[in-house]
Motif scaffolding. Structure first.
Motif, PDB file in Angstrom:
ATOM      1  N   ASN A 100       0.139  -1.270   0.509  1.00 45.59           N
ATOM      2  CA  ASN A 100      -0.422  -0.053   0.009  1.00 45.59           C
ATOM      3  C   ASN A 100       0.951   0.745   0.195  1.00 45.59           C
ATOM      4  O   ASN A 100       0.852   2.212  -0.812  1.00 45.59           O
ATOM      5  CB  ASN A 100      -0.633   0.168   1.041  1.00 45.59           C
ATOM      6  CG  ASN A 100      -1.768  -1.294   1.311  1.00 45.59           C
ATOM      7  OD1 ASN A 100      -2.477  -1.837   0.046  1.00 45.59           O
ATOM      8  ND2 ASN A 100      -2.357  -1.736   2.278  1.00 45.59           N
ATOM      9  N   ASP A 101       1.537   1.323   0.368  1.00 42.97           N
ATOM     10  CA  ASP A 101       3.016   2.394   0.435  1.00 42.97           C
ATOM     11  C   ASP A 101       3.940   2.213   1.449  1.00 42.97           C
ATOM     12  O   ASP A 101       4.356   0.930   1.575  1.00 42.97           O
ATOM     13  CB  ASP A 101       2.225   3.755   1.906  1.00 42.97           C
ATOM     14  CG  ASP A 101       2.121   5.170   2.046  1.00 42.97           C
ATOM     15  OD1 ASP A 101       2.882   5.250   0.549  1.00 42.97           O
ATOM     16  OD2 ASP A 101       1.855   5.507   2.837  1.00 42.97           O
ATOM     17  N   PHE A 102       5.372   3.380   1.539  1.00 42.05           N
ATOM     18  CA  PHE A 102       6.198   3.508   1.532  1.00 42.05           C
ATOM     19  C   PHE A 102       6.740   4.448   2.851  1.00 42.05           C
ATOM     20  O   PHE A 102       5.867   4.743   2.821  1.00 42.05           O
ATOM     21  CB  PHE A 102       7.467   3.143   0.471  1.00 42.05           C
ATOM     22  CG  PHE A 102       6.998   2.455  -0.483  1.00 42.05           C
ATOM     23  CD1 PHE A 102       7.348   1.384  -0.867  1.00 42.05           C
ATOM     24  CD2 PHE A 102       6.479   3.124  -2.172  1.00 42.05           C
ATOM     25  CE1 PHE A 102       6.195   0.188  -1.861  1.00 42.05           C
ATOM     26  CE2 PHE A 102       5.619   2.191  -3.053  1.00 42.05           C
ATOM     27  CZ  PHE A 102       5.978   1.245  -3.124  1.00 42.05           C
ATOM     28  N   SER A 103       7.743   4.399   3.666  1.00 43.24           N
ATOM     29  CA  SER A 103       7.924   4.971   4.052  1.00 43.24           C
ATOM     30  C   SER A 103       9.304   5.000   5.021  1.00 43.24           C
ATOM     31  O   SER A 103      10.181   3.768   4.556  1.00 43.24           O
ATOM     32  CB  SER A 103       7.082   5.358   5.228  1.00 43.24           C
ATOM     33  OG  SER A 103       8.070   5.950   6.388  1.00 43.24           O
ATOM     34  N   VAL A 104      10.620   5.691   4.363  1.00 46.29           N
ATOM     35  CA  VAL A 104      12.352   5.909   4.206  1.00 46.29           C
ATOM     36  C   VAL A 104      12.573   6.402   5.840  1.00 46.29           C
ATOM     37  O   VAL A 104      12.001   7.774   6.169  1.00 46.29           O
ATOM     38  CB  VAL A 104      12.743   6.947   3.167  1.00 46.29           C
ATOM     39  CG1 VAL A 104      14.437   6.619   3.595  1.00 46.29           C
ATOM     40  CG2 VAL A 104      12.104   5.626   2.356  1.00 46.29           C
ATOM     41  N   VAL A 120       8.097  -0.816   4.326  1.00 45.45           N
ATOM     42  CA  VAL A 120       6.970  -1.117   3.722  1.00 45.45           C
ATOM     43  C   VAL A 120       5.456  -1.623   4.436  1.00 45.45           C
ATOM     44  O   VAL A 120       5.822  -2.821   4.812  1.00 45.45           O
ATOM     45  CB  VAL A 120       6.904  -2.184   3.072  1.00 45.45           C
ATOM     46  CG1 VAL A 120       6.112  -2.699   1.902  1.00 45.45           C
ATOM     47  CG2 VAL A 120       8.336  -2.021   1.648  1.00 45.45           C
ATOM     48  N   PHE A 121       4.154  -1.436   4.304  1.00 46.67           N
ATOM     49  CA  PHE A 121       3.261  -0.964   4.509  1.00 46.67           C
ATOM     50  C   PHE A 121       2.517  -1.650   3.922  1.00 46.67           C
ATOM     51  O   PHE A 121       2.050  -1.393   2.430  1.00 46.67           O
ATOM     52  CB  PHE A 121       2.757  -0.012   4.867  1.00 46.67           C
ATOM     53  CG  PHE A 121       3.299   0.976   5.297  1.00 46.67           C
ATOM     54  CD1 PHE A 121       2.986   0.997   7.441  1.00 46.67           C
ATOM     55  CD2 PHE A 121       4.240   2.375   5.448  1.00 46.67           C
ATOM     56  CE1 PHE A 121       3.836   1.052   7.488  1.00 46.67           C
ATOM     57  CE2 PHE A 121       4.476   2.842   6.819  1.00 46.67           C
ATOM     58  CZ  PHE A 121       4.207   2.220   7.636  1.00 46.67           C
ATOM     59  N   SER A 127       2.227  -9.935   7.943  1.00 44.41           N
ATOM     60  CA  SER A 127       3.253  -9.129   8.134  1.00 44.41           C
ATOM     61  C   SER A 127       2.685  -7.682   7.741  1.00 44.41           C
ATOM     62  O   SER A 127       3.313  -6.736   6.605  1.00 44.41           O
ATOM     63  CB  SER A 127       4.509  -9.577   7.169  1.00 44.41           C
ATOM     64  OG  SER A 127       4.889  -9.614   6.394  1.00 44.41           O
ATOM     65  N   PRO A 128       1.895  -6.941   7.865  1.00 48.77           N
ATOM     66  CA  PRO A 128       1.802  -5.747   6.985  1.00 48.77           C
ATOM     67  C   PRO A 128       2.771  -4.551   7.356  1.00 48.77           C
ATOM     68  O   PRO A 128       2.684  -3.898   6.838  1.00 48.77           O
ATOM     69  CB  PRO A 128       0.775  -4.880   8.230  1.00 48.77           C
ATOM     70  CG  PRO A 128       0.908  -6.018   9.878  1.00 48.77           C
ATOM     71  CD  PRO A 128       1.529  -7.058   9.546  1.00 48.77           C
ATOM     72  N   GLN A 129       3.811  -4.540   8.310  1.00 47.38           N
ATOM     73  CA  GLN A 129       4.854  -3.736   8.108  1.00 47.38           C
ATOM     74  C   GLN A 129       6.092  -4.873   7.790  1.00 47.38           C
ATOM     75  O   GLN A 129       6.607  -5.647   8.975  1.00 47.38           O
ATOM     76  CB  GLN A 129       4.679  -3.587   9.249  1.00 47.38           C
ATOM     77  CG  GLN A 129       3.950  -1.839   9.411  1.00 47.38           C
ATOM     78  CD  GLN A 129       4.593  -1.013  10.543  1.00 47.38           C
ATOM     79  OE1 GLN A 129       5.780  -1.110  11.444  1.00 47.38           O
ATOM     80  NE2 GLN A 129       3.300  -0.021  11.057  1.00 47.38           N
ATOM     81  N   LEU A 130       6.864  -4.694   7.036  1.00 42.18           N
ATOM     82  CA  LEU A 130       8.392  -5.283   6.592  1.00 42.18           C
ATOM     83  C   LEU A 130       9.679  -4.115   6.395  1.00 42.18           C
ATOM     84  O   LEU A 130       8.872  -3.085   5.491  1.00 42.18           O
ATOM     85  CB  LEU A 130       7.813  -5.808   5.839  1.00 42.18           C
ATOM     86  CG  LEU A 130       8.850  -6.403   4.694  1.00 42.18           C
ATOM     87  CD1 LEU A 130       9.455  -8.245   6.187  1.00 42.18           C
ATOM     88  CD2 LEU A 130       8.619  -7.285   4.141  1.00 42.18           C
TER      89      LEU A 130
END
Length: 164
Positions: A100-104, A120-121, A127-130
């Motif tokens: 769905n989305d990414f964050s750095v 990684v969402f 694993s909802p967050q990786l």
């Protein structure tokens, strides 16, 4: 076996409705079998490796010198794979269609070392967050992953919708 003209799912010959989407089957259209849109599930396009890396923090680099940096991140054209473990191996996979989305995240010491953490969402239940912890060139990896997700969703006719 025929394929649904609405969703591309395979259904049994003679079925009146698709088992996936519930759409009615047209016997005239089902006489000529059709492959699902995108074709990735049926092997239409081979899976290719787009990026592979390991954690590159100071501690991880020291572990790498003696062969103990056993975490490996891989991005392919269809999924994300994270392998960890020295003796026992742990494998986590997320299909790109579920992202769905990414964050750095980059702290000042991380920026000095040229590393960062990519989150990684997804809507994956296990694993909802990786996390890709302490990877080199994190912004380049994020762009590779973003393009791969967009390409995979486009190939499978998945569009984005905003709820208003």
């Amino acid at each position: 076996m025929p394929y649904c003209t609405s969703c591309g799912a395979e259904y049994k010959q003679g079925a009146k409705f698709c088992g996936e989407c519930g759409a009615g089957t047209d016997t005239a259209a089902s006489a000529a079998p059709r492959r699902p849109a995108g074709g990735s599930a049926s092997g239409g396009s081979p899976e290719t490796e787009l990026w592979q890396g390991k954690p590159a923090g100071l501690y991880d680099r020291l572990k790498g010198l003696i062969g103990l940096n056993t975490t490996r991140y891989t991005i392919t054209s269809q999924r994300i794979i994270v392998k960890t473990g020295l003796i026992g191996k742990d494998l986590e996979e997320i299909e790109l269609l579920r992202v769905n989305d990414f964050s750095v995240d980059q702290t000042l010491p991380d920026r000095l070392l040229g590393i960062g953490t990519l989150t990684v969402f997804s809507d994956d239940a296990s694993s909802p967050q990786l996390l890709f912890r302490k990877i080199r060139k994190v912004l380049t990896v994020k762009d590779v992953l973003r393009k791969a997700v967009r390409d995979e969703k486009t190939a499978n006719n998945i569009s984005y919708r905003e709820q208003i």
